[in-house]
Scaffold this active site. Sequence first.
Site, PDB file in Angstrom:
ATOM      1  N   ARG A  88       0.845  -1.196   0.000  1.00 16.49           N
ATOM      2  CA  ARG A  88       0.000   0.000   0.000  1.00 16.49           C
ATOM      3  C   ARG A  88       0.876   1.241   0.000  1.00 16.49           C
ATOM      4  NH1 ARG A  88      -2.356  -0.409   4.818  1.00 16.49           N
ATOM      5  NH2 ARG A  88      -2.679  -2.631   5.077  1.00 16.49           N
ATOM      6  N   LYS A 232      -9.625  -1.587   1.031  1.00 17.64           N
ATOM      7  CA  LYS A 232      -9.362  -0.575   2.053  1.00 17.64           C
ATOM      8  C   LYS A 232      -9.785   0.826   1.596  1.00 17.64           C
ATOM      9  CE  LYS A 232      -7.881  -3.477   4.993  1.00 17.64           C
ATOM     10  NZ  LYS A 232      -6.991  -4.478   4.476  1.00 17.64           N
ATOM     11  N   SER A 273      -1.891  -5.608   9.425  1.00 20.66           N
ATOM     12  CA  SER A 273      -1.490  -6.554   8.379  1.00 20.66           C
ATOM     13  C   SER A 273      -0.244  -7.326   8.786  1.00 20.66           C
ATOM     14  CB  SER A 273      -1.169  -5.795   7.099  1.00 20.66           C
ATOM     15  OG  SER A 273      -2.179  -4.879   6.835  1.00 20.66           O
ATOM     16  N   CYS A 275       0.035  -9.751  10.915  1.00 22.96           N
ATOM     17  CA  CYS A 275       0.132 -10.049  12.354  1.00 22.96           C
ATOM     18  C   CYS A 275      -0.744 -11.232  12.742  1.00 22.96           C
ATOM     19  CB  CYS A 275      -0.243  -8.826  13.178  1.00 22.96           C
ATOM     20  SG  CYS A 275       0.951  -7.499  13.052  1.00 22.96           S
TER      21      CYS A 275
END
Length: 615
Positions: A88, A232, A273, A275
């Site tokens: 991103r 997103k 993200s 994790c």
Amino acid sequence: MVNNTDNILKTKLGKENYQKLKEINNPALNQFIAEFVALGNPDQVFVCNDSPEDMAYIKEATIRNGEESKLAIEGHTIHFDSYYDQGRDKEHTNILVPPRVNLGDMISTRDREAGITEIKEIFKNIMQGHELYVCFFCLGPTNSEFSVPCVQLTDSSYVAHNEFLLYRPGYKEFIRQGPAARFFKFVHSQGEVDARKVSINIDKRRIYIDPEDDIVYSVNTQYGGNSIGLKKLAMRLSINRCAKEGWLTEHMLVMGIHGSKNRVTYFTGAFPSLCGKTSTAMLDGETIVGDDIAFLRKKGEEVRAVNVEKGMFGIIQGINSKDDPILWKALQQPGEVIFSNILVTEEKSVHWLGKDGEVPARGYNHSGEWWKGKKDAKGKEIPCSHPNARFTLDLNILENLDPKLDDPQGVVIRGIVYGGRDSDTWVPVEESFDWIHGIVTKGASLESETTAATLGAEGIRELNPMSNIDFLSIPLGKYIEQNINFGADLKHPPLIFGINYFLKDKDGNYLNEKTDKKVWYKWMEQRANGEVGFIETPTGRIPKYGDLKRLFKEVLDQDYVQKDYDMQFMVRIPENLAKIDRVTNILKQEVSDVPPVVFKVLEEQKQRLNEAREK
Ligand code: SPV
Ligand code: MN
């Protein structure tokens, strides 16, 4: 205007596509499409009415256009993004704001008028030589209070194909809602591409979100998190809508935890993200409703949630047969899967970081031709796949899919989990004292070390409230307040837990096995159903050793020893105090309009920790 709109559509769409669009009675939709068809000036426009033939046409286009190529296993395809377009792009993702609107320092914004002028300049004729796809989707289940219809314009068949897998078809929902539809709009162009079909004008990569007009622009990029508008990018539009209407859009998985006597208790969980969010949603023995984004609404005394999506855009790094048996199987068998940015061999088989077996000596990946030891322009060794490489699939191909995925009512949520990459502070699992304590000390205080999911340095500890910081479109203080208010008036709000899969000892070794999380979820399920007790600590309620010992035996057939429990669950007082200071400082100095109760709750926690230290 209407006439002009109609003229553009008639000329550019051709009879058949124009007719498909006309089935939907919505003048605002026509106007939006006409404007960007005129601006982008594609050679052709294809309107997808969600029929199998229309979807097949776009899927075939991915191969015809060279955006995807077929792999050895039936239904599998591979797509590559530019070497420099692998995560991103936070720097060029901006919320467009009118003058005098201030979203605070945590959210990157750009002047609305200037942004729109710039983006329209970039979009001018950008689709020349390409076909434009007009696709309709629905966020959340169709025919539901949760439904948000969306229209996506893109000149990338890969983006459309991803969205077919990730989102529910929306053409019928547009027809159903007619002129009343409050829909979100997305326009994307990959811009100029090279022979490998990757975007080349990365310096002109822009992702602008305009909540005023419910529209998202994305250009000169192909990475899914930037280009798959509904993901997103839509999230920012819906967070803005939620703020006005009192519901929540969260970066959360939704899953069913299976307890005794066939009981299923639904939880949501927020993790930044990389994790462990997807692997949690995929825990074996449990069922998945969603792995990334949830809408939450109150219905009477209950909190109900839906998965905004119906597919998975998952990180492939580390997926192997032992840790991820269900995903492993889904990625090995025939079925529709899009892989991106992993290694493809001459035999059209694939390899990725952490996959079972040997890394092939050569192949083709996001850097082009690849061999072991290859270095990039900066002298950095290129791994066989990018750490943020992904796969896309429809949840319907998974064995552990929960039957309530498409329930228009959603599922009743009894627990909410927050977790980040935290090596030294939180215990593995802990319940908060109540809703506000949970939102403040678990959700709003969530910190995590940065990962490859965003461009930039990795391993830096950052505050990431509710793991949603990257996606906010309203000021952080307001967002925290909205979360507090959401559950504050419920008699029995969902329990809130903090979780930590990344706790390490002084030598840097992880204190838990990956599989231990299975036990934490069973414990939380039993807490939500009043079947186990707890020990109160200054930071919350932790499991009793005896309950975990029993659960480790039942769930993993392991003997859990007291020494491990003590090591894992001791309250790390200095670390917790330091964390409170960090969080308080940021919220005081960098964020406005934080509700005073946040500081009160943090201060009380500090006092409890100080008292415990004295004892
Ligand atoms: C994440 O990184 O959290 C994702 C993928 O789910 S992206 O679409 O990039 O946000
Ligand atoms: Mn995510």
